[in-house]
Design an enzyme around this catalytic site. Structure first.
Site, short mmCIF file in Angstrom:
data_model
loop_
_atom_site.label_atom_id
_atom_site.label_comp_id
_atom_site.label_asym_id
_atom_site.label_seq_id
_atom_site.Cartn_x
_atom_site.Cartn_y
_atom_site.Cartn_z
N GLU A 256 1.11 -1.21 -0.11
CA GLU A 256 -0.11 -0.09 0.02
C GLU A 256 0.87 1.12 0.00
O GLU A 256 1.62 1.51 1.06
CB GLU A 256 -0.88 -0.04 1.29
CG GLU A 256 -1.81 -1.12 1.24
CD GLU A 256 -2.99 -1.36 0.40
OE1 GLU A 256 -3.51 -0.13 -0.16
OE2 GLU A 256 -3.63 -2.09 0.30
N CYS A 290 -2.33 8.97 2.88
CA CYS A 290 -2.04 8.72 1.74
C CYS A 290 -3.24 8.91 0.71
O CYS A 290 -3.15 9.23 -0.35
CB CYS A 290 -1.82 7.17 1.66
SG CYS A 290 -3.08 6.22 2.48
P1 NAD Z 1 8.62 4.72 4.30
O1 NAD Z 1 8.55 3.92 2.89
O2 NAD Z 1 9.85 5.86 4.25
O3 NAD Z 1 8.61 3.76 5.65
C1 NAD Z 1 7.74 2.79 5.85
C2 NAD Z 1 8.15 1.74 6.75
O4 NAD Z 1 9.16 0.98 5.83
C3 NAD Z 1 8.96 2.02 7.99
O5 NAD Z 1 8.57 1.19 9.00
C4 NAD Z 1 10.31 1.76 7.60
O6 NAD Z 1 11.24 1.64 8.55
C5 NAD Z 1 10.33 0.72 6.64
N1 NAD Z 1 11.53 0.49 5.78
C6 NAD Z 1 12.19 1.49 5.35
N2 NAD Z 1 13.20 0.93 4.50
C7 NAD Z 1 12.91 -0.49 4.29
C8 NAD Z 1 13.54 -1.48 3.53
N3 NAD Z 1 14.45 -1.25 2.88
N4 NAD Z 1 13.20 -2.60 3.87
C9 NAD Z 1 12.21 -2.79 4.65
N5 NAD Z 1 11.57 -1.92 5.36
C10 NAD Z 1 11.92 -0.74 5.21
O7 NAD Z 1 7.10 5.36 4.28
P2 NAD Z 1 6.86 6.52 5.62
O8 NAD Z 1 7.50 7.96 5.16
O9 NAD Z 1 6.93 5.88 6.91
O10 NAD Z 1 5.37 6.58 5.06
C11 NAD Z 1 4.62 7.50 4.36
C12 NAD Z 1 4.46 7.28 2.97
O11 NAD Z 1 3.54 5.98 2.99
C13 NAD Z 1 3.79 8.10 2.08
O12 NAD Z 1 4.35 7.78 0.81
C14 NAD Z 1 2.24 7.49 2.03
O13 NAD Z 1 1.52 7.91 0.96
C15 NAD Z 1 2.43 6.21 2.22
N6 NAD Z 1 1.17 5.64 2.74
C16 NAD Z 1 0.40 4.49 1.90
C17 NAD Z 1 -0.74 4.39 2.63
C18 NAD Z 1 -1.90 3.43 1.71
O14 NAD Z 1 -2.72 2.82 2.29
N7 NAD Z 1 -1.44 3.17 0.25
C19 NAD Z 1 -1.17 4.57 3.56
C20 NAD Z 1 -0.28 5.58 4.64
C21 NAD Z 1 0.80 5.81 3.94
#
Ligand code: NAD
Length: 523
Positions: A256, A290
Site C-alpha cells: 500500500e 495517503c
Molecule cells: P517509508 O517507506 O519511508 O517507511 C515505511 C516503513 O518501511 C517504515 O517502517 C520503515 O522503517 C520501513 N523501511 C524503510 N526501508 C525499508 C527497507 N529497505 N526494507 C523494509 N522496510 C523498510 O514510508 P513513511 O515515510 O513511513 O510513510 C509515508 C508514505 O506511506 C507515504 O508515501 C504515504 O503515501 C504512504 N502511505 C500509503 C498508504 C496506503 O494505504 N496506500 C497509507 C499510509 C501511508
C-alpha cells in the site's frame, strides 16, 4: 531496560530484552509538536529479527488451533481493552505523531475498534471452505474443496502517519486467519504499536504470537527475509525495494504505497460541500494521509467561488501543539524530512508562477509545523501537482471542462484515491469510472477507507494487492485445493494402457463438446 523509557509505561516487551542482549542501539522517539524526546526504543538487528520470527513460527500452530471462535474472543477482549484504555492510547498516538485528538480518534483509535469486531465476525465467512463443482467432463462425480490455510508468519511493516491503523490494523485480519504476526512499526512512531502489543497480551493473545520488531529500514529488510508474507504500507520507493528483496525468497507481498489523489469539481457541484471537503481532505492529519486531497481541478464557471470559500475556511484553521479535543484543527509535521518536502514543493510552485493565498511557510516552534496552505495558478510543471507532498497544502487548478480535468487527473504515476463532485450522480459515476485509481468517491473523499467490506488498494505506482474485504484476509492465506473421488471405478477412461479405440471415442466426444461454433445472438 524497558522498551520505552520514561513516561510510557508499556510492559517491557520480550523483544527489547533480546535487543539488549544483542547490544542493539536505541532510537529516540520525538514529540513533533513540542520537539521533546519522549522515549527510546531498541534498534533491532537482523539476528534479533530472525529470532523473533522463529519464536512467532513456533507459537503459530497453537494460535491457529484456537479456531475462529477462540481467536475472535481475543479480538473482542482487545476491543474492550482499548476502549477502557482510550486516554492512554490516544495520548500515545498524539504524542508520537503530533496529531490532534480528533485525528487520533478517527484515523487510529475508532478504526481499530471497528476493525477488531469486523474481522472477528467476518473472518469465518471469508475463509470458509468452498465446495466447487468442477465443470470438466473428466471430473464428473468428483468433489473439490478449496480451503484457506494461514501462511505462517506475516511481517507487517508500517508507516508513521497512522501508527495504529496502518500497522496493528493490518495484523488483525492476519491474526484472525490464524497466522502469527511480527510487527515492524515506523522507527518514527513505534510507541502506539508497543502499546497495542501490551493490549493484546492483556486480552489473552498467547506470548510470541505478535512480537514487535522496533528499528529502521534494516530491521524491516530482515523481516522481509524471514517472513512467509509481507504486508507493507509506506512510500513507493521503499515498496519497490521490498518487492525486489522479497523476490529473492519468492515471498508474497501486499504493498500500500503513495498517492497524489485528485479532486475534480464539476460546474454543477454543491460548492459549499466541495469546499468544506477540499479543506478537510487536504488538512486532516496535517495532510499526512495517503488518501488526502493532494490536488484539485475546478471547472471554470465555479472556480472563483470555490477558491474564495476554500481560502476563507483554510484561513480560519487553528494550528499548534494538540491538547484535548477541540483545542486545534491541524497538528504537527510528524516526520522531520517531510517538512522539507512540503517547503520545497511550495517554493518550486511559487518559483514557477503560483500564488500562495494562505499559509506558505513554517509555523511557529518549538514544535514542527507547516501552515495550512492554498496555492493557485498551479500547473503540471510543478512538483506540488505531480509529486506526493504529504503535507497541509491544497493546490487548485482551473480547467476548461470535464475532459481536461480527467486528462490531468490521470497524468500521474499514482492511482490510489480520487473524487468527483457534481449534483448529477450518473455523470459523477461515469467520470469516476474513467479515473485511473483503485478508489474513487462521488461527492465525498477519505471516508471510503471505512468501507471495510470493499477492497481498498492502489493501482499503478500506488500499490499491489488490497486491504479490506475477502481480498484483505485471503492474502494472508494459501489456498489448498483438495479433490476427492468417492466412488471411483477401478479404471477411468484415460488410465493406462492407451488404446486406439478408447482414444478415438475420447476424440469424438471432445469434438462434439467443443467443436460447435457459438450461435450469434439475435439483436
Ligand atoms: P517509508 O517507506 O519511508 O517507511 C515505511 C516503513 O518501511 C517504515 O517502517 C520503515 O522503517 C520501513 N523501511 C524503510 N526501508 C525499508 C527497507 N529497505 N526494507 C523494509 N522496510 C523498510 O514510508 P513513511 O515515510 O513511513 O510513510 C509515508 C508514505 O506511506 C507515504 O508515501 C504515504 O503515501 C504512504 N502511505 C500509503 C498508504 C496506503 O494505504 N496506500 C497509507 C499510509 C501511508
Amino acid at each position: 531496560m524497558s522498551v520505552v523509557d520514561r513516561k510510557h509505561e508499556a510492559e517491557p516487551a520480550v523483544e527489547s530484552r533480546a535487543a539488549d542482549r544483542n547490544g542493539a542501539g536505541r532510537i529516540p522517539v520525538e514529540n513533533p509538536a513540542t520537539g521533546n524526546t519522549i522515549a527510546h526504543v531498541p534498534d533491532l538487528g537482523a539476528e534479533a529479527v530472525a529470532d523473533l520470527v522463529d519464536r512467532a513460527r513456533r507459537a503459530q500452530p497453537g494460535w491457529e488451533a484456537l479456531g475462529f471462535e477462540g481467536r475472535a474472543e481475543v479480538m473482542y477482549e482487545a476491543r474492550a481493552w482499548i476502549v477502557e484504555n482510550r486516554d492512554r492510547m490516544l495520548r500515545t498516538v498524539m504524542e508520537e505523531t503530533g496529531k490532534t485528538r480528533e485525528d487520533a480518534i478517527v484515523g487510529d483509535w475508532s478504526f481499530i475498534c471497528d476493525s477488531l469486531g469486523f474481522w472477528a465476525k467476518r473472518a469465518p465467512r471469508y475463509l470458509a471452505d468452498e465446495r466447487v463443482r468442477p465443470h470438466s467432463p473428466f471430473l464428473i462425480g468428483k468433489r473439490v474443496v478449496v480451503r484457506h490455510r494461514p501462511v505462517g508468519v506475516v511481517g507487517v511493516i508500517g508507516p508513521w502517519n497512522f501508527p495504529l491503523n496502518l500497522c496493528f490494523g493490518d495484523a488483525i485480519p492476519a491474526l484472525m486467519a490464524g497466522n502469527a504476526v511480527v510487527l515492524k512499526p515506523s522507527e518514527v512512531t513505534p510507541l502506539s504499536t508497543l502499546f497495542m502489543a501490551e493490549g493484546m497480551r492483556a486480552a489473552g493473545l498467547p506470548g510470541d504470537v505478535m512480537p514487535v520488531a522496533t528499528g529502521g529500514g534494516e530491521t524491516g529488510a530482515a523481516l522481509v527475509d524471514h517472513s512467509d508474507m509481507i504486508m507493507f504500507t509506506g512510500s513507493t520507493a521503499t515498496g519497490r525495494k521490498i518487492m525486489a528483496r522479497a523476490a529473492e525468497t519468492l515471498t508474497p507481498v501486499s504493498l500500500e504505497l503513495g498517492g497524489k489523489d485528485p479532486m475534480i469539481v464539476l460546474r454543477d457541484a454543491d460548492v459549499e460541500r466541495a469546499a468544506n471537503m477540499a479543506v478537510m481532505g487536504a488538512m486532516s492529519n496535517g495532510g499526512q494521509v495517503c488518501t488526502s486531497v493532494e490536488r484539485v481541478y475546478v471547472e471554470e464557471p465555479i472556480y472563483d467561488e470555490f477558491v474564495r470559500r476554500v481560502v476563507e475556511k483554510t484561513g480560519a484553521l487553528r494550528q499548534g501543539p494538540p491538547a484535548d479535543g477541540g483545542s486545534v484543527d491541524v497538528g504537527a509535521v510528524t516526520f522531520p524530512p517531510q517538512a522539507e518536502v512540503v517547503e520545497e514543493h511550495v517554493r518550486d510552485a511559487v518559483d514557477k508562477g503560483a500564488q500562495v493565498l494562505v499559509g506558505g511557510e513554517r509555523g511557529e516552534g518549538p514544535g514542527r509545523f507547516y501552515r495550512p496552505t492554498v496555492l493557485t495558478g498551479v500547473d503540471h510543471s510543478m512538483k506540488a501537482m505531480t509529486e506526493e507532498t504529504f503535507g497541509p497544502t491544497l493546490p487548485i487548478m482551473k480547467v476548461r471542462d470535464e475532459e481536461e480535468a480527467l486528462r490531468l487527473a490521470n497524468d500521474t504515476p499514482y492511482g490510489l484515491n480520487s473524487s468527483v463532485w457534481t449534483r448529477d450522480l450518473e455523470r459523477g459515476e461515469a467520470v469516476a469510472r474513467r479515473i485511473e485509481a483503485g478508489n474513487a468517491c462521488v461527492n465525498d473523499a477519505l471516508v471510503n477507507f471505512l468501507a471495510q467490506e470493499a477492497p481498498f488498494g492502489g493501482v499503478k505506482s500506488s500499490g499491489v494487492g488490497a486491504r479490506h474485504s475477502s481480498q484483505g484476509i485471503r492474502k494472508y492465506t494459501n489456498a489448498q485445493t483438495i479433490l476427492i473421488t468417492r466412488f471411483g471405478p477401478k479404471r477411468e477412461l484415460y488410465f493406462y494402457p492407451y488404446s486406439k479405440r478408447v482414444t478415438a471415442v475420447m476424440e469424438r466426444l471432445i469434438t462434439l463438446l467443443y467443436g460447435r461454433r457459438r450461435r450469434k445472438r439475435k439483436k
